[in-house]
Design an enzyme around this catalytic site. Structure first.
Site, PDB file in Angstrom:
ATOM      1  N   HIS A 277      -8.265 -11.956   0.246  1.00  0.00           N
ATOM      2  CA  HIS A 277      -8.923 -10.922  -0.562  1.00  0.00           C
ATOM      3  C   HIS A 277      -9.870 -11.543  -1.592  1.00  0.00           C
ATOM      4  CE1 HIS A 277      -6.455 -11.889  -4.068  1.00  0.00           C
ATOM      5  NE2 HIS A 277      -5.426 -11.979  -3.221  1.00  0.00           N
TER       6      HIS A 277
ATOM      7  N   GLU B 220       1.760 -11.144  -0.228  1.00  0.00           N
ATOM      8  CA  GLU B 220       1.961 -12.465  -0.815  1.00  0.00           C
ATOM      9  C   GLU B 220       3.450 -12.691  -1.043  1.00  0.00           C
ATOM     10  OE1 GLU B 220       1.319 -15.553  -1.119  1.00  0.00           O
ATOM     11  OE2 GLU B 220      -0.610 -15.297  -2.133  1.00  0.00           O
TER      12      GLU B 220
END
Length: 192
Positions: A9, A78
């Protein structure tokens, strides 16, 4: 042989503030939005359009800015960092450099965090569901972990990938790294 495209990202507001995110859900920063738009113009045109993304906002927003219709999947989140979430990364490194290095190597779990083994197991499960070429918009720790798993390398041997970058791997009997942490701006500084 199938090809896996992993996109990290764009910069989040916590990346900009040098705060460890884990599974917290901050938005992209204005710079992160610009990074994602720039990456969109640099991506090869033959990428799979049926993409997957982490269910966290910074990944799903990046996917949208790349023009992808991405299906969210929480397995691509994550690693959970427990009590370290939101902490200043420089403070964490300075306070206990040995724990920081061990965590980066996957050998230490912050209090309340997800173990390196649980993280790899979650990613192995996600990888097992991919068929053919696949594009996943995800997070830096995920990119390093998946790359290390596919290439059978220790993750601490891989540098962190920059925001809004793409890593390209061939999977199968003869795995190969085609590109690692490639950005639209090749003059960018390498993150530490």
């Amino acid at each position: 042989m199938s090809r896996l495209y992993l996109v990290r990202h764009g910069e989040s507001v916590w990346n900009a503030a040098r705060r460890l995110q884990g599974q917290a859900d901050p938005d992209l920063s204005p710079r992160g939005e610009d990074q994602a738009r720039a990456l969109a113009t640099a991506l090869p045109p033959h990428l799979p359009r049926d993409a997957i993304c982490s269910d966290l906002r910074r990944a799903s927003r990046t996917a949208a800015l790349l023009g992808l219709d991405a299906r969210p999947d929480r397995r691509w989140r994550e690693i959970g960092v427990g009590e370290w979430e939101g902490q200043d990364t420089d403070d964490l490194r300075t306070r206990d450099p040995a724990c920081w290095r061990a965590w980066r190597a996957g050998d230490f779990t912050p209090p309340g965090g997800e173990s390196g083994q649980a993280f790899r197991d979650r990613l192995s499960d996600a990888l097992a569901t991919l068929a053919g070429d696949a594009l996943v918009v995800t997070h830096g720790g995920v990119v390093r972990a998946v790359t290390s798993m596919i290439l059978d390398l220790p993750s601490d041997r891989l540098a962190p990938v920059p925001p809004a970058s793409i890593t390209i791997l061939d999977r199968g009997q003869w795995p190969r790294l085609r590109g690692y942490g490639l950005t639209a701006d090749l003059s960018r500084d390498t993150p530490d």
